[in-house]
Design a protein around this motif. Sequence first.
Motif, PDB file in Angstrom:
ATOM      1  N   VAL A 204       0.836  -1.200   0.000  1.00 48.28           N
ATOM      2  CA  VAL A 204       0.000   0.000   0.000  1.00 48.28           C
ATOM      3  C   VAL A 204       0.872   1.251   0.000  1.00 48.28           C
ATOM      4  CG1 VAL A 204      -1.601   1.370   1.391  1.00 48.28           C
ATOM      5  CG2 VAL A 204      -2.011  -1.081   1.062  1.00 48.28           C
ATOM      6  N   PHE A 205       1.919   1.260   0.832  1.00 48.59           N
ATOM      7  CA  PHE A 205       2.812   2.414   0.881  1.00 48.59           C
ATOM      8  C   PHE A 205       3.513   2.615  -0.455  1.00 48.59           C
ATOM      9  CE2 PHE A 205       2.330   1.547   5.391  1.00 48.59           C
ATOM     10  CZ  PHE A 205       2.231   2.820   5.923  1.00 48.59           C
ATOM     11  N   GLY A 206       3.902   1.515  -1.096  1.00 55.90           N
ATOM     12  CA  GLY A 206       4.551   1.618  -2.392  1.00 55.90           C
ATOM     13  C   GLY A 206       3.627   2.200  -3.446  1.00 55.90           C
ATOM     14  N   VAL A 207       2.383   1.752  -3.454  1.00 56.85           N
ATOM     15  CA  VAL A 207       1.410   2.249  -4.429  1.00 56.85           C
ATOM     16  C   VAL A 207       1.176   3.745  -4.248  1.00 56.85           C
ATOM     17  CG1 VAL A 207      -1.011   2.156  -5.143  1.00 56.85           C
ATOM     18  CG2 VAL A 207       0.255   0.044  -4.725  1.00 56.85           C
ATOM     19  N   PHE A 208       0.938   4.157  -3.004  1.00 56.53           N
ATOM     20  CA  PHE A 208       0.671   5.570  -2.752  1.00 56.53           C
ATOM     21  C   PHE A 208       1.895   6.435  -3.054  1.00 56.53           C
ATOM     22  CE2 PHE A 208      -2.845   4.552   0.548  1.00 56.53           C
ATOM     23  CZ  PHE A 208      -3.748   4.374  -0.485  1.00 56.53           C
ATOM     24  N   ALA A 209       3.079   5.943  -2.710  1.00 62.15           N
ATOM     25  CA  ALA A 209       4.303   6.711  -2.978  1.00 62.15           C
ATOM     26  C   ALA A 209       4.521   6.877  -4.476  1.00 62.15           C
ATOM     27  CB  ALA A 209       5.499   6.022  -2.341  1.00 62.15           C
ATOM     28  N   LEU A 210       4.316   5.805  -5.240  1.00 64.27           N
ATOM     29  CA  LEU A 210       4.511   5.879  -6.690  1.00 64.27           C
ATOM     30  C   LEU A 210       3.475   6.782  -7.342  1.00 64.27           C
ATOM     31  CD1 LEU A 210       5.414   2.160  -7.444  1.00 64.27           C
ATOM     32  CD2 LEU A 210       6.838   4.145  -7.984  1.00 64.27           C
ATOM     33  N   LEU A 211       2.226   6.682  -6.915  1.00 61.45           N
ATOM     34  CA  LEU A 211       1.192   7.542  -7.490  1.00 61.45           C
ATOM     35  C   LEU A 211       1.460   9.007  -7.161  1.00 61.45           C
ATOM     36  CD1 LEU A 211      -2.116   5.530  -6.935  1.00 61.45           C
ATOM     37  CD2 LEU A 211      -0.998   6.049  -9.112  1.00 61.45           C
ATOM     38  N   LEU A 212       1.909   9.277  -5.934  1.00 67.46           N
ATOM     39  CA  LEU A 212       2.220  10.653  -5.555  1.00 67.46           C
ATOM     40  C   LEU A 212       3.392  11.183  -6.380  1.00 67.46           C
ATOM     41  CD1 LEU A 212       1.801  13.104  -3.741  1.00 67.46           C
ATOM     42  CD2 LEU A 212       3.279  12.015  -2.041  1.00 67.46           C
TER      43      LEU A 212
ATOM     44  N   GLU B  99      12.683  22.611 -12.442  1.00 64.87           N
ATOM     45  CA  GLU B  99      13.731  22.041 -11.596  1.00 64.87           C
ATOM     46  C   GLU B  99      13.163  20.949 -10.688  1.00 64.87           C
ATOM     47  OE1 GLU B  99      15.529  25.280  -9.548  1.00 64.87           O
ATOM     48  OE2 GLU B  99      16.370  26.191 -11.372  1.00 64.87           O
ATOM     49  N   ILE B 100      11.977  21.206 -10.135  1.00 62.87           N
ATOM     50  CA  ILE B 100      11.324  20.180  -9.318  1.00 62.87           C
ATOM     51  C   ILE B 100      11.017  18.949 -10.172  1.00 62.87           C
ATOM     52  CG2 ILE B 100       9.269  19.617  -7.955  1.00 62.87           C
ATOM     53  CD1 ILE B 100       9.152  22.582  -7.171  1.00 62.87           C
ATOM     54  N   HIS B 101      10.617  19.200 -11.416  1.00 61.88           N
ATOM     55  CA  HIS B 101      10.308  18.119 -12.358  1.00 61.88           C
ATOM     56  C   HIS B 101      11.515  17.200 -12.541  1.00 61.88           C
ATOM     57  CE1 HIS B 101       7.952  16.373 -15.627  1.00 61.88           C
ATOM     58  NE2 HIS B 101       8.994  16.458 -16.438  1.00 61.88           N
ATOM     59  N   GLU B 102      12.698  17.798 -12.675  1.00 64.89           N
ATOM     60  CA  GLU B 102      13.924  17.008 -12.850  1.00 64.89           C
ATOM     61  C   GLU B 102      14.302  16.275 -11.565  1.00 64.89           C
ATOM     62  OE1 GLU B 102      17.082  19.333 -14.417  1.00 64.89           O
ATOM     63  OE2 GLU B 102      15.919  20.095 -16.114  1.00 64.89           O
ATOM     64  N   LEU B 103      14.238  16.968 -10.429  1.00 63.54           N
ATOM     65  CA  LEU B 103      14.588  16.337  -9.159  1.00 63.54           C
ATOM     66  C   LEU B 103      13.617  15.224  -8.795  1.00 63.54           C
ATOM     67  CD1 LEU B 103      15.541  19.505  -7.064  1.00 63.54           C
ATOM     68  CD2 LEU B 103      17.094  17.741  -7.920  1.00 63.54           C
TER      69      LEU B 103
ATOM     70  N   ALA C  41      12.589   7.378  -9.821  1.00 65.81           N
ATOM     71  CA  ALA C  41      13.473   6.273 -10.208  1.00 65.81           C
ATOM     72  C   ALA C  41      13.840   5.419  -8.997  1.00 65.81           C
ATOM     73  CB  ALA C  41      14.727   6.813 -10.887  1.00 65.81           C
ATOM     74  N   VAL C  42      14.095   6.066  -7.861  1.00 64.33           N
ATOM     75  CA  VAL C  42      14.412   5.318  -6.636  1.00 64.33           C
ATOM     76  C   VAL C  42      13.229   4.466  -6.209  1.00 64.33           C
ATOM     77  CG1 VAL C  42      14.899   5.558  -4.163  1.00 64.33           C
ATOM     78  CG2 VAL C  42      16.143   6.954  -5.824  1.00 64.33           C
ATOM     79  N   LEU C  43      12.030   5.029  -6.242  1.00 61.91           N
ATOM     80  CA  LEU C  43      10.832   4.287  -5.846  1.00 61.91           C
ATOM     81  C   LEU C  43      10.599   3.097  -6.773  1.00 61.91           C
ATOM     82  CD1 LEU C  43       8.419   7.249  -5.024  1.00 61.91           C
ATOM     83  CD2 LEU C  43       9.494   5.679  -3.399  1.00 61.91           C
ATOM     84  N   ILE C  44      10.833   3.291  -8.066  1.00 58.61           N
ATOM     85  CA  ILE C  44      10.676   2.186  -9.014  1.00 58.61           C
ATOM     86  C   ILE C  44      11.706   1.098  -8.722  1.00 58.61           C
ATOM     87  CG2 ILE C  44      10.898   1.525 -11.446  1.00 58.61           C
ATOM     88  CD1 ILE C  44       9.748   4.296 -12.141  1.00 58.61           C
ATOM     89  N   GLY C  45      12.934   1.510  -8.421  1.00 58.23           N
ATOM     90  CA  GLY C  45      13.967   0.539  -8.069  1.00 58.23           C
ATOM     91  C   GLY C  45      13.600  -0.262  -6.832  1.00 58.23           C
ATOM     92  N   LEU C  46      13.052   0.402  -5.817  1.00 54.67           N
ATOM     93  CA  LEU C  46      12.612  -0.293  -4.604  1.00 54.67           C
ATOM     94  C   LEU C  46      11.463  -1.249  -4.910  1.00 54.67           C
ATOM     95  CD1 LEU C  46      12.707   2.654  -2.027  1.00 54.67           C
ATOM     96  CD2 LEU C  46      14.257   0.690  -2.139  1.00 54.67           C
ATOM     97  N   HIS C  47      10.587  -0.834  -5.797  1.00 54.81           N
ATOM     98  CA  HIS C  47       9.454  -1.680  -6.193  1.00 54.81           C
ATOM     99  C   HIS C  47       9.948  -2.966  -6.861  1.00 54.81           C
ATOM    100  CE1 HIS C  47       5.420  -2.683  -7.500  1.00 54.81           C
ATOM    101  NE2 HIS C  47       5.801  -2.687  -8.768  1.00 54.81           N
ATOM    102  N   VAL C  48      10.888  -2.814  -7.778  1.00 54.05           N
ATOM    103  CA  VAL C  48      11.446  -3.977  -8.471  1.00 54.05           C
ATOM    104  C   VAL C  48      12.204  -4.870  -7.489  1.00 54.05           C
ATOM    105  CG1 VAL C  48      13.085  -4.726 -10.233  1.00 54.05           C
ATOM    106  CG2 VAL C  48      11.562  -2.787 -10.691  1.00 54.05           C
ATOM    107  N   ALA C  49      12.950  -4.255  -6.578  1.00 52.11           N
ATOM    108  CA  ALA C  49      13.700  -5.025  -5.581  1.00 52.11           C
ATOM    109  C   ALA C  49      12.755  -5.817  -4.687  1.00 52.11           C
ATOM    110  CB  ALA C  49      14.561  -4.090  -4.739  1.00 52.11           C
ATOM    111  N   ALA C  50      11.639  -5.206  -4.297  1.00 47.75           N
ATOM    112  CA  ALA C  50      10.665  -5.902  -3.448  1.00 47.75           C
ATOM    113  C   ALA C  50      10.076  -7.113  -4.174  1.00 47.75           C
ATOM    114  CB  ALA C  50       9.553  -4.938  -3.040  1.00 47.75           C
TER     115      ALA C  50
END
Length: 224
Positions: free
Chosen positions: A101-109, A146-150, A156-165
Motif C-alpha cells: 500500500v505504501f509503495g502504491v501511494f508513494a509511486l502515485l504521488l 527544476e522540481i520536475h527534474e529532481l 526512479a528510486v521508488l521504481i527501483g525499490l518496487h522492483v527489488a521488493a
Amino acid sequence: MTMGSPRILVWDWAVRLVHWLMVILVPLLWWTAEEDHMDWHKSLGLTMFGLVLFRLIWGLVGTWTARFAPMVRQIGSLRSYIGKLRRREYRASFGHSPLAVFGVFALLLALATQIATGLFSVDVDGLESGPLAVLVSFDTGRQLAEIHELNFNLLAVLIGLHVAAIAVYHFVLKANLVGPMVTGHRPRSDFDGQALPENKMRLFPIMTAIILSAACVIAISEFG
C-alpha cells in the motif's frame, strides 16, 4: 496446485492495463527528455496524465482491489505483516498487502508530482514549455521545471525499490507477484479460509473513469 485448480480474479483488466502502460511510458518519457524529443515527450506526458487520473478515479469507484479505502485499512496491520515476513510466514493478500500500500501511494504521488510540474514547466530559454505554462510566470515555470527534474530521481528510486521488493518476494518468499498482474488471477487455494469481498467490474464506473480522464487530457491538450 494442479492444472484444474480454480482461480479467482484479483486484478481487473483496467488495473493491469494501466500498470503495464506506466511501465512502458516511464522509460520512454525519460528517453524523449534526454534526447530532446520534446513533442513526443509532451504527448507521452499527457498520456501518463490520463493514466494517473484514471487510476485515481478508479481508486474511488473501481473494483474492490483497485479502491483506495480498503488499501488504507490495510495499513493498520503493517507491523503484524512485517513480523510474519521476517518469520517467512508469507500468505497471499487479496489485493495489496499492507507493505505494498505504501509503495502504491508513494509511486502515485511521485507520478502525480511529475505530471503536475511538467504541465507548468518552462525550459531555460523559454522555447519549450508545458501546456499550462502560460498560467504561471517564467520564474515559477523554471522552478517547477527544476522540481520536475529532481522528482524524477525520486521516482526512479521508488521504481527501483518496487522492483527489488518483487525480487525479494520471488526469490526469498517464493511468491510470484508478476504473474497475477499479467493474468489478473491467483489460485483460489491461496485464500483458503478467507472471506473474500465482491470484486466485480461494472460498466458505469469504468465508462465514467474513462470519459472523465479522456476529457481532461483533451482539454489540457487543446489549452496548450
